[in-house]
Design a protein around this motif. Structure first.
Motif, PDB file in Angstrom:
ATOM      1  N   ASP A 157       0.853  -1.175   0.000  1.00  0.00           N
ATOM      2  CA  ASP A 157       0.000   0.000   0.000  1.00  0.00           C
ATOM      3  C   ASP A 157       0.893   1.230   0.000  1.00  0.00           C
ATOM      4  O   ASP A 157       2.116   1.129  -0.062  1.00  0.00           O
TER       5      ASP A 157
ATOM      6  N   ARG B  61      -5.071   3.599   7.364  1.00  0.00           N
ATOM      7  CA  ARG B  61      -3.989   3.614   6.374  1.00  0.00           C
ATOM      8  C   ARG B  61      -4.250   4.619   5.249  1.00  0.00           C
ATOM      9  O   ARG B  61      -3.487   4.679   4.294  1.00  0.00           O
TER      10      ARG B  61
ATOM     11  N   GLN C  42      -9.209  -0.389   9.812  1.00  0.00           N
ATOM     12  CA  GLN C  42      -7.785  -0.521   9.494  1.00  0.00           C
ATOM     13  C   GLN C  42      -7.460   0.104   8.135  1.00  0.00           C
ATOM     14  O   GLN C  42      -6.458   0.806   7.994  1.00  0.00           O
TER      15      GLN C  42
ATOM     16  N   LYS D 298       1.881   3.092   2.205  1.00  0.00           N
ATOM     17  CA  LYS D 298       2.795   3.213   3.335  1.00  0.00           C
ATOM     18  C   LYS D 298       3.732   2.008   3.446  1.00  0.00           C
ATOM     19  O   LYS D 298       4.368   1.808   4.462  1.00  0.00           O
TER      20      LYS D 298
END
Length: 171
Positions: A37, A162, A158, A39
């Motif tokens: 992803d 993110r 979650q 990050k």
């Protein structure tokens, strides 16, 4: 044919790419490799199996309608298109929509879902898989759906933390 629902975190770039080239959706869904992803973390995926339609009904009180963002399992987001090989569909939600959804799911009480659970009404409205009027064999269908709801709340929260986008695939 079973109709199963899978939710997958996607980056904003992946969401944009799917909207630009929907013909690549099937390849994207079949990609078993971990892709990162924004990050650097692994993608997230949640399989809610056949519980998707019961969750839609319990969240909105309707089979195919409801108000955004809680109607997200069957409506909303941007349509990516149909998948010819499994006759499924997919929609993607932008990060801001995911944040709104996470907040809305957090505010739903288990008591609300329990009050809406009515096997006779669900059967009459043809809530998939259409076996609500059959006696449970080895598990309580309400408790199973509530378990999926808890997982769904955690998953969307979650993805939201993110700053991710979300793909909902039913097929």
């Amino acid at each position: 044919m079973e109709m199963l629902c899978t939710l997958r975190s996607v980056t904003e770039a992946q969401r944009g790419a799917l909207l630009q080239a929907p013909e690549r959706l099937e390849d994207f869904l079949d990609d078993d490799e971990d892709f990162g992803d924004a990050k650097g973390g692994a993608f997230l995926e949640l399989d809610i199996g056949e519980a998707w339609h019961a969750l839609q009904y319990l969240l909105t009180g309707t089979a195919w309608e409801g108000s955004a963002p809680l109607d997200f399992l069957v409506r909303g987001g941007d349509d990516v298109g149909d998948i010819p090989s499994d006759e499924g569909t997919a929609r993607v939600f932008a990060p801001a929509q995911v944040k709104a959804l996470a907040t809305a799911l957090k505010d739903v009480s288990e008591n609300t879902l329990r009050r809406r659970f009515d096997p006779a009404k669900m059967q009459a409205q043809d809530i998939y898989p259409g076996t609500w009027d059959e006696p449970p064999e080895d598990s309580d269908p309400l408790e199973e759906v509530l378990s999926y709801f808890e997982e769904l709340q955690k998953f969307v929260a979650q993805v939201s933390r993110r700053d991710g986008a979300l793909l909902v695939h039913i097929g």
